[in-house]
Design a protein around this motif. Sequence first.
Motif, PDB file in Angstrom:
ATOM      1  N   ALA A 176       7.099  -0.800   2.728  1.00  0.00           N
ATOM      2  CA  ALA A 176       6.183  -0.950   1.600  1.00  0.00           C
ATOM      3  C   ALA A 176       5.173   0.189   1.550  1.00  0.00           C
ATOM      4  CB  ALA A 176       5.456  -2.289   1.700  1.00  0.00           C
ATOM      5  N   THR A 178       1.831   1.894  -1.024  1.00  0.00           N
ATOM      6  CA  THR A 178       0.867   1.651  -2.097  1.00  0.00           C
ATOM      7  C   THR A 178       1.190   2.537  -3.289  1.00  0.00           C
ATOM      8  OG1 THR A 178      -0.827   1.218  -0.431  1.00  0.00           O
ATOM      9  CG2 THR A 178      -1.577   1.592  -2.690  1.00  0.00           C
ATOM     10  N   THR A 188       3.451 -16.019  -7.682  1.00  0.00           N
ATOM     11  CA  THR A 188       4.597 -15.122  -7.778  1.00  0.00           C
ATOM     12  C   THR A 188       5.585 -15.581  -8.854  1.00  0.00           C
ATOM     13  OG1 THR A 188       5.628 -16.354  -5.974  1.00  0.00           O
ATOM     14  CG2 THR A 188       4.476 -14.315  -5.397  1.00  0.00           C
ATOM     15  N   LEU A 213       1.569 -12.786 -10.033  1.00  0.00           N
ATOM     16  CA  LEU A 213       1.984 -11.618  -9.268  1.00  0.00           C
ATOM     17  C   LEU A 213       3.449 -11.373  -9.603  1.00  0.00           C
ATOM     18  CD1 LEU A 213       0.399 -12.353  -5.769  1.00  0.00           C
ATOM     19  CD2 LEU A 213      -0.452 -10.777  -7.517  1.00  0.00           C
ATOM     20  N   LEU A 215       7.113  -9.824  -9.590  1.00  0.00           N
ATOM     21  CA  LEU A 215       8.142  -9.149  -8.800  1.00  0.00           C
ATOM     22  C   LEU A 215       9.111  -8.452  -9.738  1.00  0.00           C
ATOM     23  CD1 LEU A 215       7.029 -11.343  -6.802  1.00  0.00           C
ATOM     24  CD2 LEU A 215       9.327 -11.434  -5.850  1.00  0.00           C
ATOM     25  N   VAL A 246       4.646  -6.357  -7.540  1.00  0.00           N
ATOM     26  CA  VAL A 246       5.363  -6.096  -6.297  1.00  0.00           C
ATOM     27  C   VAL A 246       6.738  -5.556  -6.671  1.00  0.00           C
ATOM     28  CG1 VAL A 246       6.146  -7.056  -4.104  1.00  0.00           C
ATOM     29  CG2 VAL A 246       4.148  -8.045  -5.251  1.00  0.00           C
ATOM     30  N   VAL A 275       2.452  -2.439  -5.404  1.00  0.00           N
ATOM     31  CA  VAL A 275       3.068  -1.980  -4.167  1.00  0.00           C
ATOM     32  C   VAL A 275       4.547  -1.721  -4.433  1.00  0.00           C
ATOM     33  CG1 VAL A 275       3.613  -4.304  -3.319  1.00  0.00           C
ATOM     34  CG2 VAL A 275       3.294  -2.449  -1.688  1.00  0.00           C
ATOM     35  N   GLU A 276       5.082  -0.664  -3.828  1.00  0.00           N
ATOM     36  CA  GLU A 276       6.483  -0.308  -4.056  1.00  0.00           C
ATOM     37  C   GLU A 276       7.279  -0.427  -2.762  1.00  0.00           C
ATOM     38  OE1 GLU A 276       7.098   3.842  -4.989  1.00  0.00           O
ATOM     39  OE2 GLU A 276       5.411   4.454  -3.744  1.00  0.00           O
ATOM     40  N   PHE A 278       9.229  -2.799  -1.552  1.00  0.00           N
ATOM     41  CA  PHE A 278       8.873  -4.011  -0.815  1.00  0.00           C
ATOM     42  C   PHE A 278      10.074  -4.732  -0.207  1.00  0.00           C
ATOM     43  CE2 PHE A 278       6.617  -8.007   0.016  1.00  0.00           C
ATOM     44  CZ  PHE A 278       5.433  -7.505   0.529  1.00  0.00           C
ATOM     45  N   LEU A 297      -1.736 -10.410  -2.734  1.00  0.00           N
ATOM     46  CA  LEU A 297      -1.116  -9.106  -2.569  1.00  0.00           C
ATOM     47  C   LEU A 297      -2.172  -8.121  -2.083  1.00  0.00           C
ATOM     48  CD1 LEU A 297       1.049  -6.883  -2.999  1.00  0.00           C
ATOM     49  CD2 LEU A 297       0.272  -6.755  -5.379  1.00  0.00           C
ATOM     50  N   ALA A 299      -2.119  -4.375  -1.644  1.00  0.00           N
ATOM     51  CA  ALA A 299      -1.299  -3.190  -1.890  1.00  0.00           C
ATOM     52  C   ALA A 299      -1.602  -2.080  -0.895  1.00  0.00           C
ATOM     53  CB  ALA A 299      -1.503  -2.700  -3.316  1.00  0.00           C
ATOM     54  N   LEU A 304       2.185  -9.350   1.403  1.00  0.00           N
ATOM     55  CA  LEU A 304       2.126 -10.452   0.449  1.00  0.00           C
ATOM     56  C   LEU A 304       1.982 -11.723   1.276  1.00  0.00           C
ATOM     57  CD1 LEU A 304       2.369 -11.196  -2.601  1.00  0.00           C
ATOM     58  CD2 LEU A 304       4.823 -11.514  -2.203  1.00  0.00           C
TER      59      LEU A 304
END
Length: 312
Positions: A176, A178, A188, A213, A215, A246, A275-276, A278, A297, A299, A304
Amino acid sequence: MTVRAGARPPRLRPGDRVAVVAPSGPVAPERLDAGLDILRGWDLDPVLAPHVRTGHPELAYLAAPDECRARDLQDAWCDPEVAAVFAARGGYGAQRMVDLLDWAAVRVARPKPLVGFSDVTVVHEAFALRAGVATLHGPAVAGEVFLKDEPTRDQLRRTLFTPEDPAVTTLAPGTARTLVPGRAHGVTFGGCLALLASEAGTPDARRDAAGGLLLLEDVGEQPYAVDRALTQLLRSGTLAGVAGVVLGSWARCGPYDRIRAVLVDRLGGLGVPVVEEFGFGHGDSALTVPLGVPATLDADAGTLTFDVPPLC
């Protein structure tokens, strides 16, 4: 329309009977058999829904006619002897059958873990919005990642049997990174980007994402197509009020630096943490991520953290 937490299903216990359904595409027999063996190795009793192996007489990209796939899913969900429902695979077709479910019957049935990803995003969203149930964005039983990757299987098994495990309640993949810093709290939801975008205008389209949040992941979509889907979500208002994003895997979507540029361009202006990488979705390894559960989350830390275990 605030993103709301769903009813959390009970955890699994050794000896439980579980159902495997095919709400979308056809299933390779050898992969299905291997996946069933894994479930048996977890001391579960997997049963196949009647139409998982039948195929469609005319449309080869569907596991069975729409009515049959819908009946399999509904019967599995409503069967009091079934403790969980697993999707055999994704593919295409969930949108064709989801309106055929008897949602009144679904709502009165006792919730149970519902596991799947990819095209099953449509089912996750429908169960969240029409039945108020928390579900699991996790690997398909006949999917390659479930069959080949032990960490993927272990994460799903822990989520199902020991949901209070710290490795389940706090997801912290080492990959993960930022994209936009910050912390956010929300519920989520989400899944496959292309499916979320194609749901616009349907009964299960979210009008906004307030308190959510989100996904997002996808497979086999070129950068311009990822841009188009994100733009659809932005223009339709679906992302309005989102608390954080996320991002999972983007397998076979082109060079990641090009995908990353699109993600920054389309999501960076939301003013929320992102955040990438993940670790969920169509990658070589895939985390199980609860949907419909409140979480924080971070980031900056790449974590998470769920307020409560995803299952009771």
